[in-house]
Design a protein around this motif. Sequence first.
Motif, PDB file in Angstrom:
ATOM      1  N   MET A   1     -43.535 -13.375 -23.013  1.00 42.54           N
ATOM      2  CA  MET A   1     -44.015 -13.985 -21.785  1.00 42.54           C
ATOM      3  C   MET A   1     -45.295 -14.751 -22.088  1.00 42.54           C
ATOM      4  O   MET A   1     -46.169 -14.265 -22.786  1.00 42.54           O
ATOM      5  CB  MET A   1     -44.274 -12.905 -20.735  1.00 42.54           C
ATOM      6  CG  MET A   1     -44.932 -13.435 -19.498  1.00 42.54           C
ATOM      7  SD  MET A   1     -45.134 -12.257 -18.161  1.00 42.54           S
ATOM      8  CE  MET A   1     -46.291 -11.110 -18.863  1.00 42.54           C
TER       9      MET A   1
ATOM     10  N   GLY B   1     -40.018 -19.687 -23.859  1.00 46.29           N
ATOM     11  CA  GLY B   1     -41.102 -19.696 -22.887  1.00 46.29           C
ATOM     12  C   GLY B   1     -42.243 -20.628 -23.248  1.00 46.29           C
ATOM     13  O   GLY B   1     -42.729 -21.378 -22.407  1.00 46.29           O
ATOM     14  N   SER B   2     -42.664 -20.606 -24.503  1.00 45.49           N
ATOM     15  CA  SER B   2     -43.781 -21.464 -24.931  1.00 45.49           C
ATOM     16  C   SER B   2     -43.425 -22.935 -24.821  1.00 45.49           C
ATOM     17  O   SER B   2     -44.225 -23.755 -24.360  1.00 45.49           O
ATOM     18  CB  SER B   2     -44.188 -21.140 -26.366  1.00 45.49           C
ATOM     19  OG  SER B   2     -44.717 -19.837 -26.438  1.00 45.49           O
TER      20      SER B   2
ATOM     21  N   SER C   1     -36.794 -25.552 -16.628  1.00 46.72           N
ATOM     22  CA  SER C   1     -36.479 -24.128 -16.591  1.00 46.72           C
ATOM     23  C   SER C   1     -35.009 -23.880 -16.937  1.00 46.72           C
ATOM     24  O   SER C   1     -34.683 -22.984 -17.712  1.00 46.72           O
ATOM     25  CB  SER C   1     -36.805 -23.561 -15.209  1.00 46.72           C
ATOM     26  OG  SER C   1     -36.422 -22.213 -15.121  1.00 46.72           O
TER      27      SER C   1
ATOM     28  N   THR D   1     -45.934 -18.766 -15.265  1.00 47.92           N
ATOM     29  CA  THR D   1     -45.486 -17.753 -16.206  1.00 47.92           C
ATOM     30  C   THR D   1     -44.070 -18.095 -16.653  1.00 47.92           C
ATOM     31  O   THR D   1     -43.195 -18.334 -15.824  1.00 47.92           O
ATOM     32  CB  THR D   1     -45.476 -16.352 -15.549  1.00 47.92           C
ATOM     33  OG1 THR D   1     -46.778 -16.086 -15.021  1.00 47.92           O
ATOM     34  CG2 THR D   1     -45.094 -15.274 -16.544  1.00 47.92           C
ATOM     35  N   ALA D   2     -43.870 -18.124 -17.960  1.00 52.22           N
ATOM     36  CA  ALA D   2     -42.546 -18.410 -18.514  1.00 52.22           C
ATOM     37  C   ALA D   2     -42.134 -17.250 -19.410  1.00 52.22           C
ATOM     38  O   ALA D   2     -42.940 -16.747 -20.202  1.00 52.22           O
ATOM     39  CB  ALA D   2     -42.574 -19.706 -19.309  1.00 52.22           C
ATOM     40  N   GLU D   3     -40.900 -16.835 -19.280  1.00 52.84           N
ATOM     41  CA  GLU D   3     -40.383 -15.720 -20.077  1.00 52.84           C
ATOM     42  C   GLU D   3     -39.236 -16.204 -20.953  1.00 52.84           C
ATOM     43  O   GLU D   3     -38.659 -17.249 -20.715  1.00 52.84           O
ATOM     44  CB  GLU D   3     -39.911 -14.597 -19.160  1.00 52.84           C
ATOM     45  CG  GLU D   3     -41.034 -13.987 -18.352  1.00 52.84           C
ATOM     46  CD  GLU D   3     -40.597 -12.754 -17.596  1.00 52.84           C
ATOM     47  OE1 GLU D   3     -39.680 -12.059 -18.057  1.00 52.84           O
ATOM     48  OE2 GLU D   3     -41.175 -12.511 -16.533  1.00 52.84           O
ATOM     49  N   GLY D   4     -38.920 -15.402 -21.943  1.00 52.20           N
ATOM     50  CA  GLY D   4     -37.789 -15.718 -22.811  1.00 52.20           C
ATOM     51  C   GLY D   4     -38.230 -16.366 -24.099  1.00 52.20           C
ATOM     52  O   GLY D   4     -39.389 -16.710 -24.298  1.00 52.20           O
ATOM     53  N   LYS D   5     -37.244 -16.567 -24.980  1.00 44.55           N
ATOM     54  CA  LYS D   5     -37.554 -17.084 -26.318  1.00 44.55           C
ATOM     55  C   LYS D   5     -38.066 -18.523 -26.291  1.00 44.55           C
ATOM     56  O   LYS D   5     -38.752 -18.946 -27.203  1.00 44.55           O
ATOM     57  CB  LYS D   5     -36.341 -16.959 -27.236  1.00 44.55           C
ATOM     58  CG  LYS D   5     -35.171 -17.823 -26.854  1.00 44.55           C
ATOM     59  CD  LYS D   5     -34.028 -17.673 -27.839  1.00 44.55           C
ATOM     60  CE  LYS D   5     -32.897 -18.623 -27.473  1.00 44.55           C
ATOM     61  NZ  LYS D   5     -31.879 -18.638 -28.490  1.00 44.55           N
TER      62      LYS D   5
ATOM     63  N   GLN E   1     -48.344 -17.373 -20.180  1.00 42.51           N
ATOM     64  CA  GLN E   1     -48.911 -17.783 -18.895  1.00 42.51           C
ATOM     65  C   GLN E   1     -49.984 -18.829 -19.121  1.00 42.51           C
ATOM     66  O   GLN E   1     -50.657 -18.842 -20.152  1.00 42.51           O
ATOM     67  CB  GLN E   1     -49.573 -16.607 -18.182  1.00 42.51           C
ATOM     68  CG  GLN E   1     -48.651 -15.543 -17.724  1.00 42.51           C
ATOM     69  CD  GLN E   1     -49.412 -14.446 -16.962  1.00 42.51           C
ATOM     70  OE1 GLN E   1     -50.628 -14.384 -16.981  1.00 42.51           O
ATOM     71  NE2 GLN E   1     -48.663 -13.597 -16.300  1.00 42.51           N
TER      72      GLN E   1
ATOM     73  N   CYS F   1     -34.975 -20.392 -19.321  1.00 41.34           N
ATOM     74  CA  CYS F   1     -36.219 -19.627 -19.317  1.00 41.34           C
ATOM     75  C   CYS F   1     -36.689 -19.424 -17.867  1.00 41.34           C
ATOM     76  O   CYS F   1     -36.995 -20.397 -17.186  1.00 41.34           O
ATOM     77  CB  CYS F   1     -37.240 -20.438 -20.103  1.00 41.34           C
ATOM     78  SG  CYS F   1     -38.878 -19.802 -20.093  1.00 41.34           S
TER      79      CYS F   1
ATOM     80  N   SER G   1     -39.994 -19.377  -7.690  1.00 46.61           N
ATOM     81  CA  SER G   1     -39.217 -19.462  -8.914  1.00 46.61           C
ATOM     82  C   SER G   1     -38.961 -20.924  -9.227  1.00 46.61           C
ATOM     83  O   SER G   1     -38.644 -21.714  -8.333  1.00 46.61           O
ATOM     84  CB  SER G   1     -37.878 -18.732  -8.731  1.00 46.61           C
ATOM     85  OG  SER G   1     -37.000 -19.066  -9.787  1.00 46.61           O
TER      86      SER G   1
END
Length: 88
Positions: free
Chosen positions: A1, A71-72, A26, A65-69, A3, A31, A44
């Motif tokens: 994650m 995300g960056s 997204s 905030t971004a999640e997952g592989k 942010q 992500c 969202s």
Amino acid sequence: MVQKHLTVKTPHGLHFRAAAKIVRISREQQCPVLLEKKNGETASAESLLEMLTLCAISGTRLRVTAEGKNGSKALAMIEEVFENGAGI
């Protein structure tokens, strides 16, 4: 994650075109992304309507905030939208 706090810079706030680009990012990056205002209101990035109802006017600071592989990468692309106003 990952942010980052980003500030809405366009005179029209987080408008339809910018929000649509964020939705696309997204989805393309597969992500989950969440935008959050200082008052705790969230949206969202999968939902154009949720982002528009944030009423993020120019100068609004959002925690993204971004999640997952990816995300960056997704967060960097979203930051570009905030910096360049989605080409407007």
